[in-house]
Design a protein around this motif. Structure first.
Motif, PDB file in Angstrom:
ATOM      1  N   ILE A 225       0.860  -1.175   0.000  1.00  0.00           N
ATOM      2  CA  ILE A 225       0.000   0.000   0.000  1.00  0.00           C
ATOM      3  C   ILE A 225       0.896   1.225   0.000  1.00  0.00           C
ATOM      4  CG2 ILE A 225      -1.753   1.284   1.278  1.00  0.00           C
ATOM      5  CD1 ILE A 225      -2.752  -1.372   2.369  1.00  0.00           C
ATOM      6  N   ARG A 226       0.825   2.014  -1.058  1.00  0.00           N
ATOM      7  CA  ARG A 226       1.742   3.138  -1.209  1.00  0.00           C
ATOM      8  C   ARG A 226       1.371   4.284  -0.277  1.00  0.00           C
ATOM      9  NH1 ARG A 226      -1.256   3.287  -6.065  1.00  0.00           N
ATOM     10  NH2 ARG A 226      -2.625   5.123  -6.219  1.00  0.00           N
ATOM     11  N   PRO A 227       2.310   5.192  -0.025  1.00  0.00           N
ATOM     12  CA  PRO A 227       2.049   6.339   0.851  1.00  0.00           C
ATOM     13  C   PRO A 227       0.900   7.196   0.330  1.00  0.00           C
ATOM     14  CG  PRO A 227       4.398   6.096   0.478  1.00  0.00           C
ATOM     15  CD  PRO A 227       3.713   5.147  -0.463  1.00  0.00           C
ATOM     16  N   PRO A 228       0.080   7.756   1.209  1.00  0.00           N
ATOM     17  CA  PRO A 228      -1.033   8.607   0.790  1.00  0.00           C
ATOM     18  C   PRO A 228      -0.554  10.016   0.435  1.00  0.00           C
ATOM     19  CG  PRO A 228      -0.954   8.516   3.164  1.00  0.00           C
ATOM     20  CD  PRO A 228       0.118   7.580   2.670  1.00  0.00           C
ATOM     21  N   LYS A 229      -1.434  10.766  -0.216  1.00  0.00           N
ATOM     22  CA  LYS A 229      -1.118  12.153  -0.561  1.00  0.00           C
ATOM     23  C   LYS A 229      -2.110  13.143   0.037  1.00  0.00           C
ATOM     24  CE  LYS A 229       1.170  10.965  -4.932  1.00  0.00           C
ATOM     25  NZ  LYS A 229       1.190  11.153  -6.412  1.00  0.00           N
ATOM     26  N   ARG A 230      -3.334  12.721   0.265  1.00  0.00           N
ATOM     27  CA  ARG A 230      -4.373  13.613   0.773  1.00  0.00           C
ATOM     28  C   ARG A 230      -4.822  13.162   2.161  1.00  0.00           C
ATOM     29  NH1 ARG A 230      -4.195  18.126  -1.860  1.00  0.00           N
ATOM     30  NH2 ARG A 230      -6.285  18.592  -1.038  1.00  0.00           N
ATOM     31  N   PRO A 231      -5.431  14.060   2.928  1.00  0.00           N
ATOM     32  CA  PRO A 231      -5.812  13.722   4.310  1.00  0.00           C
ATOM     33  C   PRO A 231      -6.809  12.574   4.415  1.00  0.00           C
ATOM     34  CG  PRO A 231      -6.700  15.865   3.652  1.00  0.00           C
ATOM     35  CD  PRO A 231      -5.697  15.474   2.616  1.00  0.00           C
ATOM     36  N   ASN A 232      -7.756  12.487   3.473  1.00  0.00           N
ATOM     37  CA  ASN A 232      -8.739  11.396   3.570  1.00  0.00           C
ATOM     38  C   ASN A 232      -8.083  10.036   3.388  1.00  0.00           C
ATOM     39  OD1 ASN A 232      -8.226  11.892   0.863  1.00  0.00           O
ATOM     40  ND2 ASN A 232     -10.326  11.494   0.193  1.00  0.00           N
TER      41      ASN A 232
ATOM     42  N   MET B 243     -11.089  13.590   9.159  1.00  0.00           N
ATOM     43  CA  MET B 243     -11.111  13.243  10.578  1.00  0.00           C
ATOM     44  C   MET B 243     -12.448  12.604  10.966  1.00  0.00           C
ATOM     45  SD  MET B 243      -8.132  13.944  11.449  1.00  0.00           S
ATOM     46  CE  MET B 243      -6.860  14.708  10.437  1.00  0.00           C
ATOM     47  N   GLU B 244     -13.516  13.082  10.379  1.00  0.00           N
ATOM     48  CA  GLU B 244     -14.829  12.484  10.634  1.00  0.00           C
ATOM     49  C   GLU B 244     -14.860  11.033  10.152  1.00  0.00           C
ATOM     50  OE1 GLU B 244     -19.263  14.183  10.111  1.00  0.00           O
ATOM     51  OE2 GLU B 244     -18.218  13.818   8.210  1.00  0.00           O
ATOM     52  N   ALA B 245     -14.315  10.794   8.960  1.00  0.00           N
ATOM     53  CA  ALA B 245     -14.268   9.427   8.436  1.00  0.00           C
ATOM     54  C   ALA B 245     -13.384   8.536   9.306  1.00  0.00           C
ATOM     55  CB  ALA B 245     -13.748   9.441   7.002  1.00  0.00           C
ATOM     56  N   PHE B 246     -12.302   9.099   9.822  1.00  0.00           N
ATOM     57  CA  PHE B 246     -11.406   8.360  10.712  1.00  0.00           C
ATOM     58  C   PHE B 246     -12.156   7.872  11.949  1.00  0.00           C
ATOM     59  CE2 PHE B 246      -7.995   8.638  14.078  1.00  0.00           C
ATOM     60  CZ  PHE B 246      -7.279   7.517  13.671  1.00  0.00           C
ATOM     61  N   ILE B 247     -12.938   8.749  12.548  1.00  0.00           N
ATOM     62  CA  ILE B 247     -13.720   8.376  13.737  1.00  0.00           C
ATOM     63  C   ILE B 247     -14.774   7.332  13.382  1.00  0.00           C
ATOM     64  CG2 ILE B 247     -15.369   9.242  15.447  1.00  0.00           C
ATOM     65  CD1 ILE B 247     -13.758  11.909  15.345  1.00  0.00           C
ATOM     66  N   TYR B 248     -15.441   7.522  12.248  1.00  0.00           N
ATOM     67  CA  TYR B 248     -16.413   6.521  11.814  1.00  0.00           C
ATOM     68  C   TYR B 248     -15.753   5.154  11.653  1.00  0.00           C
ATOM     69  CZ  TYR B 248     -20.020  10.035  10.682  1.00  0.00           C
ATOM     70  OH  TYR B 248     -20.971  11.015  10.743  1.00  0.00           O
TER      71      TYR B 248
END
Length: 670
Positions: A191-198, A244-249
């Motif tokens: 899994i490659r490094p992400p670029k965006r916060p989501n 951050m909302e998706a992270f909590i979900y």
């Protein structure tokens, strides 16, 4: 001569006299004998007696064993007889354990055990707990030294997470920044490094889940704000908030451990003063404050706000506004809790200290670098302090003698478990070790043993029921008496010093933990009542008070409670936590909450939180304290009640009986 023998379950099977010979020979070998011919001669004597006594009747296995013992003793083979009796006793214990296991399985099939309030009642949870029950039987009867196993079973000590004794480790502070920067493989591909916060928060949730599947305890990010900062630099606030909302979900819906529970996740933040780091902290707190889709209180992650002078504690500090926001969110949602980096035992490490929601803390390291990332607690075992005090009968010398014996026994047990854990290989924990999550594990190959890596972790001795132990010794606990408080500090300091000596002797990181007792709180009480009867003020409740806490039903104001408990934090360096109780969410009195948090810091507390009821109507979405069984708005009785249990949040329907009784006994600290 004989054709049949009756088994213990009543079945009749073919009789084989060679089984008698083999049993006698094995018993003789265990005490130095090696004469099989003698074993055969003794077998003939056993058969002779059986023939005389039972003639044509079918005898039982027990009757044969009784005859073997009689022959061995009467023919002068006392040592062999003793070995045979011990062997027979062990076999009996194993059979009894198997019988108990079957009863336990039957209960689990109806409803999962509530030892852990984060476990659901799903089919996968039932399968997990059946495997857990079988593992415990195996380890107690086949792997753990008998004197240690007996100490656990009788209730002198409690080996936590016994079902994972030889499988894995407890918990870890995950190096999130390293994994996001380099990418990782959690099973089917890179899994490659992400670029965006989501994408970054999605992978952060997957990382927590993947690590949880390799371990039995908590998963934590020590520097969430710092490690996520690079991925929000070019994003809008709306994008960061949604991530951050998706992270909590995700952390309230992704399941681990074969689908039995969501990851036990903790997030440390609050000290990154960069603009990007501040945005991470602010938006995570705002998303947590909003709650889940219908406003429900999130259960995870445990959010831990790091309090530090010069960074966020005082007006003018760059993150003071985030400290105020953290107070506001905590006053509504129970999280965040607060860790104090300026405590006397934390300050020397600067901003490096991080906790877990269950209370775990570690920093000192005699085996390597004193860092947070990549390290965790390997295992811990708890001493039954009230029992030690009961046995002492008011004699402090006897108390300390017995306490010393149990500490030494637990150290021996932790060393045994460390060796068992150390013999595991990288391939046994493919994410934790194979992806370089644990400190220095990237230096190991797939088939390498992990002992040289896990030495960086901690081995912890825990304790429960200081209050009840003091009452047994002095007829007062430390909330009632200055003398009891002095003795309480002396006892915990003594245990702390014993950990330091064990560290020096064995070159491993031994430390004292203020045990997060969940099922244990009731288990010890039941065992002590059975042995000593009900003793007023000691075991007359259905639970022992956690660690060094003032009893939950004792009337005391918040400031005094904090002051009294704060003394014990510097001794329990493997983990500690203190709470104060409110009768409702103090959202309209934030200044009082801030005053209490400031008093916590002044009292040299390392980690603490505030408690209050959080109720939610799943029918109409009403949020507030519901004192009856029905919602005051829609009158339905579908009420979800959130409370804190041993450091984390859960619904009270998942509390075990002992913790439910403790919850009902809690009183407000005015």
């Amino acid at each position: 001569m004989f054709n049949k023998i009756k088994k213990r379950d009543g079945r009749e099977v073919d009789f084989d006299e060679h089984n008698i010979t083999e049993a006698i020979f094995k018993a003789a070998k265990s005490v130095g004998g090696a004469d099989r011919q003698l074993a055969m001669e003794l077998t003939l004597e056993v058969l002779k007696i059986l023939k005389e006594k039972y003639r044509e009747k079918i005898f039982s296995v027990e009757e044969v064993q009784d005859t073997v013992e009689k022959v061995l003793i009467e023919t002068g083979h006392a040592k062999t007889a003793k070995a045979y009796i011990l062997y027979r006793d062990r076999r009996t214990k194993i059979r009894d354990a198997k019988s108990d296991l079957m009863d336990t399985v039957a209960e689990i099939l109806i409803e999962t055990s509530r030892e852990n309030a984060n476990i659901s009642n799903s089919p996968s949870a039932k399968m997990l707990q059946i495997a857990s029950a079988a593992s415990k039987v195996y380890y107690l009867n086949r792997l753990i030294p008998e004197k240690i196993a007996n100490a656990h079973m009788c209730g002198d000590i409690h080996i936590h997470d016994l079902d994972y004794y030889g499988k894995t480790l407890n918990c870890v502070q995950i190096p999130l920044g390293k994994l996001l920067k380099n990418g990782f493989n959690n099973g089917n591909g890179y899994i490659r490094p992400p670029k965006r916060p989501n994408a970054a928060t999605a992978l952060a949730a997957i990382i927590l889940q993947s690590s949880q599947n390799d371990m039995h305890g908590g998963q934590s990010f020590a520097f969430f704000d710092r490690d996520m900062a690079a991925f929000v630099e070019k994003a809008s606030n709306d994008e960061v908030y949604q991530a951050m909302e998706a992270f909590i979900y995700n952390l309230n819906s992704l399941h681990s451990r074969a689908g039995a529970q969501v990851p036990f996740s903790s997030i440390n933040l609050g000290t990154d003063i960069s603009e990007s780091g501040r945005r991470v902290t602010k938006n995570l707190l705002l998303a947590y404050e909003k709650g889940l889709g219908r406003g429900e209180n999130p259960i995870f992650p445990n959010i831990i706000f790091k309090v530090k002078e010069g960074i966020n504690f005082n007006p003018g500090d760059p993150n003071y506004d985030l400290f105020k926001l953290a107070i506001r969110v905590a006053a509504q949602r129970l999280n965040p809790t607060f860790s104090f980096l300026d405590a006397s035992f934390n300050k020397i490490y600067g901003n490096q200290i991080a906790y877990m929601g269950c209370r775990t803390r570690l920093m000192a390291n005699v085996c390597g670098p004193e860092v947070t990332d990549g390290r965790g607690n390997l295992s811990f075992t708890t001493i039954n302090l009230p029992r030690v005090a009961i046995q002492a009968r008011g004699d402090l010398i006897a108390f300390y003698q017995r306490l010393t014996e149990l500490i030494d026994l637990v150290v021996e047990q932790l060393l045994h478990r460390f060796k068992v854990q150390g013999n595991l290989k990288v391939k046994d924990m493919p994410f934790l070790m194979g992806q370089g999550v644990y400190l220095d594990s990237e230096k190991l190959n797939f088939n390498d043993r992990i002992e040289d890596v896990i030495k960086n972790g901690s081995l912890s001795v825990g304790f429960i029921g200081l209050a009840e132990a003091l009452y047994a010794l002095m007829r007062k606990h430390h909330g009632e008496s200055k003398e009891a408080q002095l003795l309480g500090e002396e006892i915990i300091a003594f245990m702390h010093n014993k950990m330091n000596k064990a560290t020096e002797r064995y070159g491993l990181n031994f430390s004292l933990i203020a045990t997060p007792a969940e099922s244990l709180a009731g288990r010890f009480v039941k065992l002590d009542r059975a042995q000593y009867g009900i003793i007023n003020g000691v075991n007359d409740k259905d639970y022992y008070t956690n660690s060094f806490h003032i009893p939950v039903n004792y009337k005391i104001n918040a400031y005094e409670k904090i002051q009294l408990e704060g003394i014990y934090h510097k001794y329990t360096l493997a983990g500690h936590i203190s709470y104060v109780e409110f009768d409702a969410p103090p959202i309209n009195n934030l200044s009082a909450v801030e005053d209490i948090i400031r008093h916590m810091k002044a009292s040299d507390i390392g980690y603490a939180g505030i408690n209050f009821p959080v109720d939610f109507c799943e029918n109409c979405g009403y949020i507030g304290v519901v004192h009856s069984d029905s919602c005051p708005l829609c009158k339905q009785n579908n009420i979800k009640r959130i409370r804190r249990i041993t450091g984390y949040l859960s619904t009270i329907n998942r509390f075990n009986d002992a913790k439910y009784d403790e919850l009902n006994d809690r009183i407000v600290h005015l």
